[in-house]
Design an enzyme around this catalytic site. Structure first.
Site, mmCIF file in Angstrom:
data_model
loop_
_atom_site.group_PDB
_atom_site.id
_atom_site.type_symbol
_atom_site.label_atom_id
_atom_site.label_comp_id
_atom_site.label_asym_id
_atom_site.label_seq_id
_atom_site.Cartn_x
_atom_site.Cartn_y
_atom_site.Cartn_z
ATOM 1 N N GLY A 117 -0.419 4.332 0.404
ATOM 2 C CA GLY A 117 -1.034 5.438 1.194
ATOM 3 C C GLY A 117 -0.154 6.359 1.968
ATOM 4 O O GLY A 117 0.958 6.119 1.905
ATOM 5 N N TYR A 118 -0.634 7.358 2.863
ATOM 6 C CA TYR A 118 0.175 7.948 3.685
ATOM 7 C C TYR A 118 1.148 7.153 4.521
ATOM 8 O O TYR A 118 2.504 7.466 4.415
ATOM 9 C CB TYR A 118 -0.576 8.675 4.814
ATOM 10 C CG TYR A 118 -1.630 9.578 4.389
ATOM 11 C CD1 TYR A 118 -1.248 11.051 4.157
ATOM 12 C CD2 TYR A 118 -2.804 9.501 3.969
ATOM 13 C CE1 TYR A 118 -1.976 11.865 3.603
ATOM 14 C CE2 TYR A 118 -3.802 10.440 3.593
ATOM 15 C CZ TYR A 118 -3.339 11.651 3.380
ATOM 16 O OH TYR A 118 -4.031 12.870 2.814
ATOM 17 N N GLY A 120 0.992 -1.275 0.050
ATOM 18 C CA GLY A 120 0.157 0.073 0.031
ATOM 19 C C GLY A 120 0.845 1.454 -0.014
ATOM 20 O O GLY A 120 1.730 1.439 0.903
ATOM 21 N N LYS A 136 -5.468 25.168 6.984
ATOM 22 C CA LYS A 136 -5.851 23.698 6.171
ATOM 23 C C LYS A 136 -4.768 23.899 5.296
ATOM 24 O O LYS A 136 -4.100 22.666 4.918
ATOM 25 C CB LYS A 136 -7.058 23.816 5.862
ATOM 26 C CG LYS A 136 -7.571 22.657 4.983
ATOM 27 C CD LYS A 136 -7.902 21.500 5.693
ATOM 28 C CE LYS A 136 -8.332 20.178 4.873
ATOM 29 N NZ LYS A 136 -8.555 19.004 5.629
ATOM 30 N N ASP A 144 -4.848 3.351 8.695
ATOM 31 C CA ASP A 144 -6.120 2.988 8.907
ATOM 32 C C ASP A 144 -6.117 1.553 9.320
ATOM 33 O O ASP A 144 -7.372 1.136 10.016
ATOM 34 C CB ASP A 144 -7.048 3.035 7.855
ATOM 35 C CG ASP A 144 -7.164 4.732 7.415
ATOM 36 O OD1 ASP A 144 -6.565 5.417 8.090
ATOM 37 O OD2 ASP A 144 -8.090 5.131 6.592
ATOM 38 N N GLU A 197 -16.619 17.917 5.346
ATOM 39 C CA GLU A 197 -15.695 18.636 4.405
ATOM 40 C C GLU A 197 -16.480 18.295 3.080
ATOM 41 O O GLU A 197 -16.376 19.170 2.080
ATOM 42 C CB GLU A 197 -14.449 17.971 4.388
ATOM 43 C CG GLU A 197 -13.721 18.500 5.833
ATOM 44 C CD GLU A 197 -12.246 18.161 5.390
ATOM 45 O OE1 GLU A 197 -11.721 16.776 5.093
ATOM 46 O OE2 GLU A 197 -11.321 19.132 5.723
ATOM 47 N N LYS A 204 -1.971 -0.925 -5.742
ATOM 48 C CA LYS A 204 -2.914 -1.149 -6.967
ATOM 49 C C LYS A 204 -2.676 -0.263 -7.982
ATOM 50 O O LYS A 204 -2.828 -0.663 -9.287
ATOM 51 C CB LYS A 204 -4.251 -1.153 -6.104
ATOM 52 C CG LYS A 204 -5.320 -1.707 -7.072
ATOM 53 C CD LYS A 204 -6.622 -1.990 -6.273
ATOM 54 C CE LYS A 204 -7.080 -1.136 -5.157
ATOM 55 N NZ LYS A 204 -8.403 -1.370 -4.863
ATOM 56 N N VAL A 256 -2.896 -6.928 -3.998
ATOM 57 C CA VAL A 256 -2.615 -7.914 -2.946
ATOM 58 C C VAL A 256 -3.719 -8.841 -2.873
ATOM 59 O O VAL A 256 -4.936 -8.343 -2.586
ATOM 60 C CB VAL A 256 -2.370 -7.173 -1.531
ATOM 61 C CG1 VAL A 256 -2.073 -8.011 -0.810
ATOM 62 C CG2 VAL A 256 -1.012 -6.216 -1.649
#
Lengths: 396, 396
Positions: free
Chosen positions: B13-14, B11, B373, B297, B170, B39, B82
């Site tokens: 991601g972050y 992965g 932000k 996550d 948001e 992916k 995966v």
């Protein structure tokens, strides 16, 4: 008639808007009350619609606010939908009111002719209004977005255009131009996308010059369009299209450009029609009522060989000019003039920088024809809105 | 181990991308083989996704090609999905191959948690990837296009956002900003459009400062968002949403932001999980296998009061940094470091020029919070891609 006569024009397409513009120019003060009725507060340029439908142009470039074309001191504009024409009572039933007329101009435009092919009405989209082409454009883009979540659904990436007449051909040209951008935007392999142009007649653009038709189909084939000519559509379902050959093409997108018929309200009003179109006399009047004129896709005009001219923006525009002339003649009790269609040339675009056209007996193709197409478009903008409109809406 | 150890990161991601970037920076030549599996060939900035989902920003601004972040001489990138984690065999089954590892980092991200509410899985969309937000954006615009052809279908113009946590809040802020443009583009009366924010908890943004929550709901209410708080969704169907109150809201658009769970593969691999998330030790390792780290996550980290921190991009980023440190420590046989989450501030945007945030104990709102932000966003871009990325993707 002691009061001033009332002219009602139904529809602000090519025929109706040109009639209204000519009347406001040539009628004297208090010579007639002119009312223009249209479903939308804008006129749209039907021959441009293949571009916003494919997403290669903004729909705003294909429409003009009626308030910009009409002088409200001379012509009343009523935004409403026509429900019924009552020629005996000389009345028009609108969705929210009723209008009386002394002279009526019917320019309500065409409706898709599906020739009774099952499912086309329910499952195919049509290139026929600003709303309908925005739907097509969004529908197409939505299929790309959906495909990314369901990568086995290749039917999302299959686009079927039924009918390879002018509209169908112009649309596949634009769509083929759009696909690479959509593929890039959605990370889709371009090889997975299919565009089919399906036509029951043995050739694309039936009736057009064979050499130019061949040129056009070659250009489009090189852009990735697959032609299935001499192939009728047997049925259209939510899952795809069944061809007369027995082949079933899975797709979630069918655009039907295979035919135009007149507005159903003309049948309902008791006019003699052929596919909803009224065969008008040489002054553009119905044979039943000499105070009722029909222009544009709702009318049939015969060529010198006794065959109907195909409906087009060009013929509707010329009809609008003659119609306005004859209305003024009727009011002034002067002789009307016969409608004579003068074909100033026919050009079909094939996407960016490609087109085919005939001007008189001269064949034009490629970039030169594409420029000619732009000139034709601009001439129309000039007819309805003068130089300012050419500058605002003409795409240079 | 005589050969060099193999690190596999699942992965980008972050958590995963920061682990990879830190490893490529701090590992010496030939100290380890690092493979990053993802992916897509891009990393996306999940905390931006509410904007492209609503259509207020281009999805391209929310993603970065992995090749721009990874030095291919130091990290192998494998674009694949995966399928299975086999911790006993130290193997990863990809859709098209198999990888062996000595150390594994699982950063596979979250999945929507629907809490068993019937129909959400089938009928609701989720803000969780570039593909999913492009779908939402196109779906919304398509509803406007469809409405114009079926003007009695007000459900096309009704938008339900389930969950009023940070993502839901948001998103409705952006959507409320987008609606006037869509109404203009499609000639739709804005009064017909409805946005509902539905939340089972008695307040929006559960757990956040009550004063700021009140400010946020006021801002959004003024933009036209209708809140239904303390109202659970009972069922979602193709026709709409049934609320616990018995009310049925007709809609063709449901966006579910009500919860996140860990990736289902962690359960399948035999790790002890809570809603698919693995409670890691203080070094971010699983309790079952000390060569398996979990970040983002898919992991649970407890706060000093023993409650799990809510998943966020901020915590995942910090985990990535610690995870890379601890992997290097394991390889070099030096002491690892404990993960300590430092909350550098939390800001929720509420559409254009409006936001609410907490920095330490300080409350920020309005334009100042919106600027904050932007700074938070830019800091993240700086962490992963340095100044060049801030310049390319930062929206000034």
């Amino acid at each position: 008639m002691s009061r001033i006569p009332r002219i009602v024009i139904l529809g602000a397409g090519y025929g109706g808007i040109v009639t209204a513009i000519r009347l406001q120019k040539h009628l004297n003060y208090n010579e007639a009350d002119v009312t223009l009725v249209n479903k939308h507060d804008y006129h749209y340029i039907t021959t441009h619609l293949h571009m916003p439908a494919a997403g290669t142009d903004n729909p705003e470039n294909s429409r003009v606010n009626i308030s910009r074309l009409i002088d409200e001191f001379k012509v009343d504009f009523v935004k409403s939908t026509v429900m019924q024409i009552k020629p005996i009572e000389k009345k028009i039933i609108l969705e929210d009111s009723t209008l009386s007329y002394d002279y009526l101009v019917v320019g309500l435009g065409g409706e898709p002719e599906t020739f009774g092919i099952p499912g086309l009405q329910e499952h195919a989209m049509n290139i026929r209004s600003i709303n309908s082409v925005r739907l097509i454009r969004e529908h197409i883009e939505y299929q790309f977005a959906k495909y990314k979540g369901e990568p086995d659904r290749l039917d999302y990436l299959t686009f079927i255009v039924g009918g390879a007449g002018f509209t169908g051909i112009e649309f596949v040209g634009e769509l083929a131009d759009r696909i690479p951008n959509l593929c890039k935007k959605y990370d889709v392999d371009q090889k997975l996308v299919k565009i089919f142009s399906i036509e029951a007649a043995p050739n694309a653009m039936p009736g057009f010059d064979p050499e130019l038709v061949e040129y056009a189909t070659n250009v489009l084939t090189n852009k990735g369009v697959v032609f299935k000519l001499g192939t009728a559509i047997k049925e259209c379902t939510a899952a795809g299209v069944e061809l007369a050959t027995g082949e079933f093409v899975k797709t979630t997108t069918v655009i039907w450009t295979g035919g135009i018929r007149g507005n159903h309200m003309l049948d309902q009003a008791g006019f003699a029609t052929m596919r909803g179109r009224v065969k008008v006399d040489s002054f553009l009047r119905t044979t039943e009522y000499e105070n009722v004129y029909v222009v544009g896709d709702c009318s049939i005009v015969m060529n010198p060989e006794g065959k109907p001219y195909p409906p087009s923006g060009q013929i509707a525009t010329q009809q609008g000019e003659t119609c306005a002339y004859n209305l003024i003649a009727a009011i002034r009790n002067t002789p009307p003039k016969e409608f004579k269609y003068i074909n100033k040339g026919t050009v079909a675009s094939l996407g960016k920088r490609e087109a085919v056209g005939m001007v008189g007996t001269r064949k034009v193709k490629g970039n030169k024809a594409a420029l000619l197409k732009k000139l034709v478009d601009m001439r129309y903008l000039y007819i309805i809105g003068g130089i300012p409109l050419v500058i605002r809406k003409g795409r240079f």
